[in-house]
Design an enzyme around this catalytic site. Structure first.
Site, PDB file in Angstrom:
ATOM      1  N   ASN A 152       0.858  -1.054  -0.066  1.00 40.92           N
ATOM      2  CA  ASN A 152      -0.017  -0.071   0.122  1.00 40.92           C
ATOM      3  C   ASN A 152       0.837   1.188  -0.102  1.00 40.92           C
ATOM      4  OD1 ASN A 152       0.688  -0.565   2.532  1.00 40.92           O
ATOM      5  ND2 ASN A 152      -1.121   0.150   3.439  1.00 40.92           N
ATOM      6  N   LYS A 175      12.536  -7.630   1.795  1.00 39.72           N
ATOM      7  CA  LYS A 175      11.456  -8.524   0.981  1.00 39.72           C
ATOM      8  C   LYS A 175      10.399  -7.616   0.736  1.00 39.72           C
ATOM      9  CE  LYS A 175       8.240 -10.871   1.373  1.00 39.72           C
ATOM     10  NZ  LYS A 175       7.385 -10.572  -0.137  1.00 39.72           N
ATOM     11  N   PRO A 176      10.137  -6.803  -0.559  1.00 43.54           N
ATOM     12  CA  PRO A 176       9.215  -6.187  -0.499  1.00 43.54           C
ATOM     13  C   PRO A 176       7.851  -6.980  -1.228  1.00 43.54           C
ATOM     14  CG  PRO A 176      10.417  -6.224  -2.622  1.00 43.54           C
ATOM     15  CD  PRO A 176      11.116  -7.162  -1.317  1.00 43.54           C
ATOM     16  N   ALA A 177       6.811  -6.335  -0.952  1.00 47.18           N
ATOM     17  CA  ALA A 177       5.410  -7.033  -1.474  1.00 47.18           C
ATOM     18  C   ALA A 177       5.464  -7.546  -2.833  1.00 47.18           C
ATOM     19  CB  ALA A 177       4.104  -6.109  -1.192  1.00 47.18           C
ATOM     20  N   GLY A 228       2.283  -5.456   7.635  1.00 43.75           N
ATOM     21  CA  GLY A 228       1.256  -6.089   6.892  1.00 43.75           C
ATOM     22  C   GLY A 228       0.176  -6.443   7.454  1.00 43.75           C
ATOM     23  N   SER A 229      -0.220  -7.584   7.237  1.00 41.63           N
ATOM     24  CA  SER A 229      -1.490  -8.263   7.733  1.00 41.63           C
ATOM     25  C   SER A 229      -1.253  -8.552   9.262  1.00 41.63           C
ATOM     26  CB  SER A 229      -2.241  -9.114   6.948  1.00 41.63           C
ATOM     27  OG  SER A 229      -1.300 -10.364   6.951  1.00 41.63           O
ATOM     28  N   GLU A 250       3.877  -3.632  12.506  1.00 46.60           N
ATOM     29  CA  GLU A 250       3.021  -2.731  12.275  1.00 46.60           C
ATOM     30  C   GLU A 250       1.826  -3.174  11.385  1.00 46.60           C
ATOM     31  OE1 GLU A 250       2.862   0.482  13.070  1.00 46.60           O
ATOM     32  OE2 GLU A 250       5.145   0.796  13.293  1.00 46.60           O
ATOM     33  N   CYS A 284      -3.734   1.583   6.671  1.00 45.79           N
ATOM     34  CA  CYS A 284      -4.045   0.996   7.785  1.00 45.79           C
ATOM     35  C   CYS A 284      -4.477   1.799   9.007  1.00 45.79           C
ATOM     36  CB  CYS A 284      -2.800   0.079   8.399  1.00 45.79           C
ATOM     37  SG  CYS A 284      -1.272   0.966   8.371  1.00 45.79           S
ATOM     38  N   GLU A 384     -11.454  -4.678   8.987  1.00 46.86           N
ATOM     39  CA  GLU A 384     -10.810  -3.661   8.365  1.00 46.86           C
ATOM     40  C   GLU A 384     -11.210  -3.930   6.887  1.00 46.86           C
ATOM     41  OE1 GLU A 384      -6.672  -3.883   8.345  1.00 46.86           O
ATOM     42  OE2 GLU A 384      -6.295  -1.970   8.258  1.00 46.86           O
ATOM     43  N   GLU A 461       7.745   3.055  14.406  1.00 47.62           N
ATOM     44  CA  GLU A 461       8.728   3.682  13.342  1.00 47.62           C
ATOM     45  C   GLU A 461       8.530   5.197  13.394  1.00 47.62           C
ATOM     46  OE1 GLU A 461       7.269   1.459  10.133  1.00 47.62           O
ATOM     47  OE2 GLU A 461       8.883  -0.212  10.515  1.00 47.62           O
TER      48      GLU A 461
HETATM   49  P1  ADP Z   1      -1.708  -8.251   2.398  1.00 45.77           P
HETATM   50  O1  ADP Z   1      -2.713  -9.452   2.543  1.00 45.77           O
HETATM   51  O2  ADP Z   1      -2.208  -7.077   2.459  1.00 45.77           O
HETATM   52  O3  ADP Z   1      -0.953  -8.399   1.027  1.00 45.77           O
HETATM   53  P2  ADP Z   1       0.444  -9.426   3.859  1.00 45.77           P
HETATM   54  O4  ADP Z   1       0.457  -9.584   5.505  1.00 45.77           O
HETATM   55  O5  ADP Z   1       0.114 -11.089   3.002  1.00 45.77           O
HETATM   56  O6  ADP Z   1      -0.777  -8.538   3.556  1.00 45.77           O
HETATM   57  O7  ADP Z   1       1.625  -8.905   3.186  1.00 45.77           O
HETATM   58  C1  ADP Z   1       2.494  -8.167   3.778  1.00 45.77           C
HETATM   59  C2  ADP Z   1       4.013  -8.641   3.488  1.00 45.77           C
HETATM   60  O8  ADP Z   1       4.375  -9.824   4.158  1.00 45.77           O
HETATM   61  C3  ADP Z   1       4.361  -8.789   1.817  1.00 45.77           C
HETATM   62  O9  ADP Z   1       5.630  -8.420   1.282  1.00 45.77           O
HETATM   63  C4  ADP Z   1       4.033 -10.198   1.688  1.00 45.77           C
HETATM   64  O10 ADP Z   1       4.707 -10.961   0.787  1.00 45.77           O
HETATM   65  C5  ADP Z   1       4.502 -10.723   2.986  1.00 45.77           C
HETATM   66  N1  ADP Z   1       4.262 -12.071   3.600  1.00 45.77           N
HETATM   67  C6  ADP Z   1       3.063 -12.548   3.284  1.00 45.77           C
HETATM   68  N2  ADP Z   1       3.095 -13.957   3.831  1.00 45.77           N
HETATM   69  C7  ADP Z   1       4.119 -14.240   4.409  1.00 45.77           C
HETATM   70  C8  ADP Z   1       5.012 -15.157   5.173  1.00 45.77           C
HETATM   71  N3  ADP Z   1       4.517 -16.201   5.562  1.00 45.77           N
HETATM   72  N4  ADP Z   1       6.290 -14.850   5.399  1.00 45.77           N
HETATM   73  C9  ADP Z   1       7.055 -13.707   5.205  1.00 45.77           C
HETATM   74  N5  ADP Z   1       6.225 -12.906   4.570  1.00 45.77           N
HETATM   75  C10 ADP Z   1       5.174 -12.851   4.272  1.00 45.77           C
END
Ligand code: ADP
Length: 480
Positions: A152, A175-177, A228-229, A250, A284, A384, A461
């Site tokens: 986001n 590690k980016p999204a 993230g989530s 966060e 968020c 959310e 942060e």
């Molecule tokens: P969203 O559902 O909003 O994409 P996520 O929490 O799944 O939120 O994603 C946030 C970040 O966490 C992303 O970079 C995603 O690739 C990473 N991620 C998701 N699952 C894992 C995991 N099991 N281990 C490490 N990173 C993860």
């Protein structure tokens, strides 16, 4: 558009994933394929951690002044490249290019701020128990940091982690999204140009589970910083226990936005508009439950609706206020929340449907939506939404609204509008949130501690507090 580099960055080199696999990336505004990026896996993550570990002794020992100069160079380069970075972000994430540029510049500010803070990581001298003794406390970088970021805010979530980590003297692997790797790659291009030594920062795109597993199991990683989530955050926290890694999280939020009867209603409506539709509601900290005092409900709703009518939606490359949602899953969640609320009695005052015609046909567009008569039995009250929906809930007393506002496992951000000082102080005390906007709906200031309580996370942060999470205390008992 200038060429986008799209490789992993490990130990100062651009490289393909060990598997040579790549995955496709799509533009959420058009559905078009943009490019492919490397599908890094466990071995790539391990190589990146090794590089960061090897770079740590030298980087952590550099003079603070030297790290400061490096960080300042990165700031200057991001600012000089802001237009290009913004276009890249819009292409992969969808937010309007003007908003994307705002994020890039705000993200750059973390490098500016922490370039100064690097010089202020002070220790302590504690009064000792004997005249021939000194008790000293040093603050030392924790070691290799694994940073995991969401889609986001594809640029600023990276800079908000890496700037303080580097200021503290840590080295890092990012590690980016998967949805937004190009913004990360573009930043790493800048880190390289700024002359960061090899291995100080490393980038691995690809398989989240594999890369995450390496971060969790590799003893050389001493800290995990995640945005993230909540579900993934809990998993990382639980798994980090095995090696007692330091963790900052966060996570999700479910922000209440409260309009008291004495509020400046125009300011509140303007604040809500910005807060709710920034990034198409995919933040968020955006308002998820709008509590409006019954005595001003009609007036406030009318003022807000007037503004919502002006919101333009479209491809972020054009002059619009709001872009597409990130993907179909996100859109389905928004649509389900709206349908569930309507089925249980909510009234649709604006929007309430997916945009499908013309240029909207190929992307994930949803009409800016306002619901009234929302009640506690609706999903939207509990979860959310992460989309452009403002659910209005009336209230009559301060006790009632505080109870409803706190009735969630989340505790990230809250907002309220009032002109009464006593209300301001009482309500600030009683809201169970890490951040509270009072007559203000923006919270992302580089100098302030951003973060939540309860299930919204741990650690902060930004600002002085943001660097703490990358440092450990070392106490020296010196005798002579
Ligand atoms: P969203 O559902 O909003 O994409 P996520 O929490 O799944 O939120 O994603 C946030 C970040 O966490 C992303 O970079 C995603 O690739 C990473 N991620 C998701 N699952 C894992 C995991 N099991 N281990 C490490 N990173 C993860």
């Amino acid at each position: 558009m200038t060429e986008i580099r799209n490789q992993l960055f490990i130990n100062g080199h651009w490289t393909e994933a060990r598997s040579s696999l790549r995955s496709a990336l799509f533009n959420p505004a058009t559905g078009e394929r943009i490019t492919t990026v490397p599908s890094g896996g466990r071995e790539d993550a391990r190589a990146a951690v090794e590089a960061a570990y090897a770079a740590f002794p030298a980087w952590s020992q550099t003079a603070a002044e030297e790290r400061s100069v490096c960080l300042r160079r990165i700031y200057d380069l991001i600012v000089a490249n802001a237009d290009r970075l913004a276009e890249i972000m819009t292409l992969e994430q969808g937010k309007p290019v003007k908003e994307a540029k705002g994020e890039v510049l705000w993200g750059a500010d973390f490098f500016l701020w922490y370039s100064e803070e690097a010089k202020r990581i002070y220790g302590e001298v504690i009064p000792s128990s004997r005249t021939t003794q000194r008790i000293l406390v040093q603050r030392q970088p924790i070691g290799v940091v694994a940073a995991i970021t969401p889609w986001n805010f594809p640029s600023s979530m990276i800079t908000r982690k890496l700037a303080p980590a580097l200021a503290a003297g840590c080295t890092a692997v990012l590690k980016p999204a998967p949805e937004t790797p190009l913004s990360a790659i573009a930043l790493f291009d800048i880190f390289q140009q700024a002359g960061l030594p090899a291995g100080v920062v490393n980038l691995v795109t690809g398989n989240a589970l594999e890369i995450g597993q390496e971060f969790l199991e590799n003893e050389k990683v001493r800290k995990i910083s995640f945005t993230g989530s909540t579900a993934v955050g809990k998993y990382l926290l639980e798994q980090s226990a095995k090696q007692v890694k330091k963790v900052s999280l966060e996570l999700g939020g479910h922000a209440p936005f409260i309009v008291f009867p004495d509020a400046d209603l125009d300011a509140a409506a303007e604040g809500l508009l910005y807060n709710k539709f920034q990034n198409n509601g995919q933040t968020c900290i955006c308002a998820n439950r709008v509590f409006v005092h019954a005595s001003v409900q009609e007036t406030f709703t009318a003022k807000f609706l007037e503004k919502v009518k002006q919101v333009t939606v479209g491809n972020g490359m054009n002059d619009v206020n709001v872009g597409p949602l990130i993907h179909e899953r996100a859109l389905a969640k928004v649509d389900n929340h709206v349908k569930d609320a309507v089925a249980k009695g909510a009234k649709v005052m604006a929007g309430g449907f997916r945009l499908m015609d013309g240029e909207y046909a190929q992307g994930c567009y949803y009409a800016p939506t306002v619901l009234t008569d929302v009640t506690a039995d609706m999903d939207i009250f509990r979860e959310e939404t992460f989309g452009p929906v403002a659910p209005f809930i009336p209230f009559r007393t301060e006790d009632e609204v505080i109870r409803m506002a706190n009735d969630t496992p989340y505790g990230l951000a809250a907002y309220f509008y009032t002109t009464d000082l006593a209300t301001t102080m009482r309500v600030s005390d009683r809201l169970e949130y890490g951040m509270i906007g009072i007559n203000e709906s923006a919270l992302g200031y580089v100098q302030a501690p951003f973060g939540g309580i309860k299930q919204s996370g741990m650690g902060r942060e930004g600002g002085r507090h943001g660097v703490d999470d990358f440092l450990e205390y070392k106490y020296l008992n010196v005798n002579f």
